[in-house]
Design a protein around this motif. Structure first.
Motif, PDB file in Angstrom:
ATOM      1  N   LEU A 158       0.856  -1.188   0.000  1.00 19.79           N
ATOM      2  CA  LEU A 158       0.000   0.000   0.000  1.00 19.79           C
ATOM      3  C   LEU A 158       0.893   1.239   0.000  1.00 19.79           C
ATOM      4  CD1 LEU A 158      -2.904  -0.930   2.440  1.00 19.79           C
ATOM      5  CD2 LEU A 158      -2.582  -1.490   0.026  1.00 19.79           C
ATOM      6  N   TYR A 159       1.106   1.793  -1.183  1.00 21.26           N
ATOM      7  CA  TYR A 159       2.053   2.889  -1.354  1.00 21.26           C
ATOM      8  C   TYR A 159       1.388   4.240  -1.577  1.00 21.26           C
ATOM      9  CZ  TYR A 159       5.115  -1.114  -2.298  1.00 21.26           C
ATOM     10  OH  TYR A 159       5.792  -2.304  -2.213  1.00 21.26           O
ATOM     11  N   VAL A 160       0.074   4.308  -1.457  1.00 23.05           N
ATOM     12  CA  VAL A 160      -0.637   5.565  -1.669  1.00 23.05           C
ATOM     13  C   VAL A 160      -1.559   5.825  -0.481  1.00 23.05           C
ATOM     14  CG1 VAL A 160      -2.209   6.865  -3.141  1.00 23.05           C
ATOM     15  CG2 VAL A 160      -0.567   5.295  -4.175  1.00 23.05           C
ATOM     16  N   TYR A 173       0.370  -1.554  -4.821  1.00 26.39           N
ATOM     17  CA  TYR A 173      -0.010  -2.964  -4.601  1.00 26.39           C
ATOM     18  C   TYR A 173       1.114  -3.964  -4.889  1.00 26.39           C
ATOM     19  CZ  TYR A 173      -4.574  -0.681  -4.947  1.00 26.39           C
ATOM     20  OH  TYR A 173      -5.636   0.173  -4.793  1.00 26.39           O
ATOM     21  N   MET A 174       2.248  -3.537  -5.412  1.00 24.44           N
ATOM     22  CA  MET A 174       3.360  -4.462  -5.575  1.00 24.44           C
ATOM     23  C   MET A 174       3.991  -4.711  -4.204  1.00 24.44           C
ATOM     24  SD  MET A 174       6.906  -4.143  -7.771  1.00 24.44           S
ATOM     25  CE  MET A 174       6.071  -4.203  -9.357  1.00 24.44           C
ATOM     26  N   LEU A 219      -9.924   3.182   1.569  1.00 26.13           N
ATOM     27  CA  LEU A 219     -10.511   1.880   1.230  1.00 26.13           C
ATOM     28  C   LEU A 219      -9.439   0.799   1.191  1.00 26.13           C
ATOM     29  CD1 LEU A 219     -13.038   0.285   0.424  1.00 26.13           C
ATOM     30  CD2 LEU A 219     -12.532   0.861  -1.969  1.00 26.13           C
ATOM     31  N   ASP A 220      -8.275   1.109   0.619  1.00 27.17           N
ATOM     32  CA  ASP A 220      -7.186   0.130   0.550  1.00 27.17           C
ATOM     33  C   ASP A 220      -6.802  -0.359   1.943  1.00 27.17           C
ATOM     34  OD1 ASP A 220      -6.979   0.090  -2.171  1.00 27.17           O
ATOM     35  OD2 ASP A 220      -5.280   1.471  -2.283  1.00 27.17           O
ATOM     36  N   TYR A 221      -6.613   0.592   2.858  1.00 26.60           N
ATOM     37  CA  TYR A 221      -6.181   0.201   4.200  1.00 26.60           C
ATOM     38  C   TYR A 221      -7.284  -0.552   4.945  1.00 26.60           C
ATOM     39  CZ  TYR A 221      -4.581   0.278   8.973  1.00 26.60           C
ATOM     40  OH  TYR A 221      -4.212  -0.123  10.238  1.00 26.60           O
ATOM     41  N   ASP A 278      -5.679  -7.320   4.139  1.00 26.51           N
ATOM     42  CA  ASP A 278      -5.431  -8.312   5.185  1.00 26.51           C
ATOM     43  C   ASP A 278      -4.040  -8.071   5.762  1.00 26.51           C
ATOM     44  OD1 ASP A 278      -5.129 -10.485   6.833  1.00 26.51           O
ATOM     45  OD2 ASP A 278      -5.294 -12.004   5.259  1.00 26.51           O
ATOM     46  N   LEU A 279      -3.985  -7.692   7.035  1.00 28.18           N
ATOM     47  CA  LEU A 279      -2.714  -7.390   7.691  1.00 28.18           C
ATOM     48  C   LEU A 279      -2.354  -8.437   8.744  1.00 28.18           C
ATOM     49  CD1 LEU A 279      -3.075  -3.518   8.157  1.00 28.18           C
ATOM     50  CD2 LEU A 279      -1.858  -4.752   6.353  1.00 28.18           C
TER      51      LEU A 279
END
Length: 281
Positions: free
Chosen positions: A66-68, A181-182, A261-263, A267-268
């Protein structure tokens, strides 16, 4: 009872601070002087009682790609004048030193950073060293780790660390801009590596206990910036000629949880230890 003495001050405010101040005045009905006085009292009280390390997001989100995120540099600077991190799309290494933010990109150049730039991960504090120690003679990074181990009283505490001095050699790396996402272990597989010789500069970073590995990189994590502010990166190796080491004991950790939304949907729960070690080394 004698009346309290009042001192007049004049100072310049950046545009983003002025905009926040104006908004707070309109919302609360308080004067600028009252708001500034209250903010100063809170700031000085916090400095006296001991600062926290602030994480803009847990590092496991970065490891998962998650880079953004929406955290601006202006927000980061509200929590510290010293630290490290990265920028959206993993675009280089961040170093915050003496209140100024630097971006060290994979092209090897160092750039100034505006307050509107954004970061998916930053780790900062207000730096005020509790101890200062001078070292002399060539010391490699393994020796530096040994020296630092001897200077921190407990492995279960957070520490902010600054090393200013002359380095016989420094090897650094800088992350290249990556698509969102990479996974971090893939994004950092091919990084730019820089070697500097006979250079004066600063190392800045943190020691994080192993039990906090899902929140921040465990162990010593340091970034380098040359005195000329033109070279630097994530520290891989170094040989120190002479330096002064400042260490701040930090008893509190504040963690921001991004509302994106990404965070909220990632799944962490995965153990990121192996991937993080590969990416950091």
């Amino acid at each position: 009872m004698a009346s309290e003495k009042i001192t007049e001050l004049e100072f310049l405010l950046s545009y983003d601070i002025l905009k926040q101040l104006t908004g707070t005045m309109e919302r609360t009905g308080c004067s600028a002087a009252d708001i500034i006085e209250q903010a100063l009292r809170q700031f000085l009280s916090a400095r006296k009682d001991g600062n926290a390390v602030y994480l803009s997001a847990p590092i496991n989100a970065l490891v998962e790609g998650l880079y953004v995120e929406n955290t601006t540099i202006a927000e980061v600077r509200q929590h510290g004048d010293f630290g490290l991190g990265t920028f959206n799309y993993l675009d280089g290494e961040m170093l915050l030193l003496d209140g100024r933010v630097y971006q060290i990109r994979s092209d090897g150049h160092v750039y100034d950073v505006g307050d509107d730039e954004r970061s998916p991960f930053a780790c900062v504090t207000f730096f005020s060293p509790d101890t200062l120690d001078d070292i002399n003679g060539d010391s490699g990074v393994s020796d530096l780790a040994t020296i630092l181990d001897g200077l921190i009283p407990s492995p279960n505490m957070l520490y902010a660390i600054r090393v200013d001095g002359i380095f016989s050699s420094v090897r650094c790396r800088a992350a290249s801009r990556s698509e969102n996402y990479m996974p971090l272990v893939e994004a950092t597989r091919d990084q730019s590596v820089f070697d500097f010789h006979e250079v004066r500069g600063s190392l800045a970073g943190f020691y994080t206990p192993a039990f906090m590995a899902s929140l921040n990189a465990p162990g010593f994590h340091l970034h380098f910036l040359a005195e000329d502010r033109r070279r630097g990166g994530h520290l891989i190796d170094c040989t120190i000629k002479e330096a002064r080491i400042g260490i701040q004991h930090v008893p509190r950790l504040d963690v921001g949880l991004p509302v994106t939304l990404d965070y909220l949907t990632v799944d962490l729960t995965r153990d990121i230890g192996e991937d993080l070690e590969k990416a950091e080394k």
